[in-house]
Design a protein around this motif. Structure first.
Motif, mmCIF file in Angstrom:
data_model
loop_
_atom_site.group_PDB
_atom_site.id
_atom_site.type_symbol
_atom_site.label_atom_id
_atom_site.label_comp_id
_atom_site.label_asym_id
_atom_site.label_seq_id
_atom_site.Cartn_x
_atom_site.Cartn_y
_atom_site.Cartn_z
ATOM 1 N N ASN A 155 -35.669 119.714 -24.749
ATOM 2 C CA ASN A 155 -34.773 119.076 -25.709
ATOM 3 C C ASN A 155 -35.128 117.604 -25.793
ATOM 4 N N SER A 191 -34.843 123.763 -28.228
ATOM 5 C CA SER A 191 -33.843 123.676 -29.294
ATOM 6 C C SER A 191 -34.504 123.322 -30.615
ATOM 7 N N THR A 230 -33.991 128.258 -29.764
ATOM 8 C CA THR A 230 -32.632 128.408 -30.281
ATOM 9 C C THR A 230 -32.504 127.633 -31.583
#
Length: 400
Positions: free
Chosen positions: A86, A103, A120
């Motif tokens: 991230n 992410s 994600t």
């Protein structure tokens, strides 16, 4: 290209950002139940020693299914199975051979992640816990993207257990949940009638609750203002057993510090009680926390602070509560429900304040989820029958 994760549809639970008592046990229980494949430890403000203390409490047999969002140096030390990249932690550590995820908030970001285990993508749906935080993608865009991308994409953002089959059919490789993974499910059939006590003694509290349960109520709130803790505990020792026998939800009003010792399912907080976020950090996401609201703005704050439901009122003047806020009437409920719809707030709402049986049809027509009653049951000649009649009125309303 490297994949540690196989091609099966995966389910991921993401922890709340705060620590709470019993969190290691909650994580272990979630993984032991096999409903979720992985738990992501996402605590942006946690220090490395704090994270290490949590990991120590998680049994070794589950650590391979843990993914760290920060402090990757702890992964090898504790036998952790995954790391999540991230903005804070963007590089894979040298020599890492476990799972890697990342992410993303756009299709282009996802496409750049085809060499890692999964990415994600968020937000897919409107957020459950962040009012106004809406999904970014329409169905046609997602369908086209998922057919073409080489990345293994996991849906995140407003995802609940109810959407799993739909998202799998749409082409996602998995789902990730925040709130819904940990929160206690609220059965709306139980929620529809809430009984709130107004006792003068332990025996009176017990009798009030027993009458309501015998009449069919399945949601009890022990409200006993200014009672000493010993009386709350003594009454709860009797009431919690009763509620378990009847399959009813049992909440305390205020008294966050007594929830565990009283074997309660959670707590209802008035506007002058402990702040909701503070209570959540004490009780964790697995306990029910309800919040009193008197305005649409109060509802927005309650939703933002992770309330599980809202008690909205007062409907009319009531003698069971001091320092009453301005009455709402039916128009007040209609305005509030319209506000929630526009803001994308998905919280059960129970109407409260001076409600009688004959009010139920009109109140439920405003789209609230239930009614909370105290005096209409307690002051009746036969509280069991009074409860039965309210239950019947609610049932008849459902059939209309």
């Amino acid at each position: 290209m490297r994949f540690v994760v196989d091609n099966s549809f995966i389910k991921i639970a993401i922890t709340p950002p705060y620590f709470y008592q019993g969190e290691a046990h909650a994580i272990s229980s979630l993984l032991q139940g096999r409903e979720f494949d992985y738990v992501h430890l996402r605590k942006p403000e946690a220090t490395e020693p704090e994270m290490a203390e949590l990991l120590k409490e998680i049994p070794e047999e589950f650590r391979g299914r843990i993914t760290l969002h920060d402090h990757f140096s702890l992964a090898d030390k504790f036998g952790i199975g995954g790391i999540h990249l991230n903005s804070r932690s963007s590089q894979v550590p040298s020599g890492w051979h476990g799972r890697v995820s990342r992410s993303a908030h756009s299709f282009s970001e996802c496409n750049d992640c085809y060499t890692i285990d999964y990415v994600t993508l968020s937000p897919i749906f409107d957020s459950i816990s962040k009012p106004g935080y809406q999904g970014l993608f329409n169905k046609q865009e997602l369908d086209s993207f998922l057919k073409e991308t080489k990345a293994r994409v996991v849906a995140l953002g407003g995802v609940t257990r109810h959407e799993c089959d739909y998202l799998k059919a749409q082409g996602f490789h998995g789902v990730a949940m925040l709130s819904d993974a940990w929160r206690k499910h609220i059965d709306l059939s139980c929620f529809k009638l809430q009984f709130i006590t107004n006792p003068v003694s332990v025996s009176d509290a017990y009798t009030q609750v027993k009458n309501a349960l015998q009449g069919g109520c399945r949601w009890i709130q022990l409200r006993w203002k200014e009672a000493p803790d010993r009386d709350i505990i003594e009454a709860s020792s009797l009431i919690s057993v009763l509620c378990k026998e009847y399959g009813a939800v049992f909440l305390l009003h205020d008294h966050v510090e007594l929830v565990e010792i009283c074997h309660a399912d959670g707590v209802h907080l008035g506007k002058n009680d402990m702040p909701l976020l503070q209570a959540r950090k004490i009780l964790g996401p697995g306990k029910i926390i309800g919040a009193t609201a008197n305005t649409p703005e109060d509802i927005f704050i309650a939703a933002s602070d992770s309330a599980d439901y809202v008690g909205y009122g007062p409907f009319r003047f009531t003698t069971t509560k001091k320092k009453l806020s301005p009455v709402l009437g039916l128009d007040g409920y209609k305005i509030a429900m319209e506000f929630m719809s526009k803001q994308g707030i998905r919280l059960p709402v129970v109407a409260i304040g001076g409600i009688e049986k004959d009010d139920i049809a009109d109140i439920m027509s405003t789209s609230v989820d239930g009614v909370a009653v105290s005096g209409a049951i307690i002051r009746s000649d036969n509280p069991v029958v009074a409860t039965e009649r309210i239950i019947k009125a609610l049932a008849n309303n459902n059939q209309d």
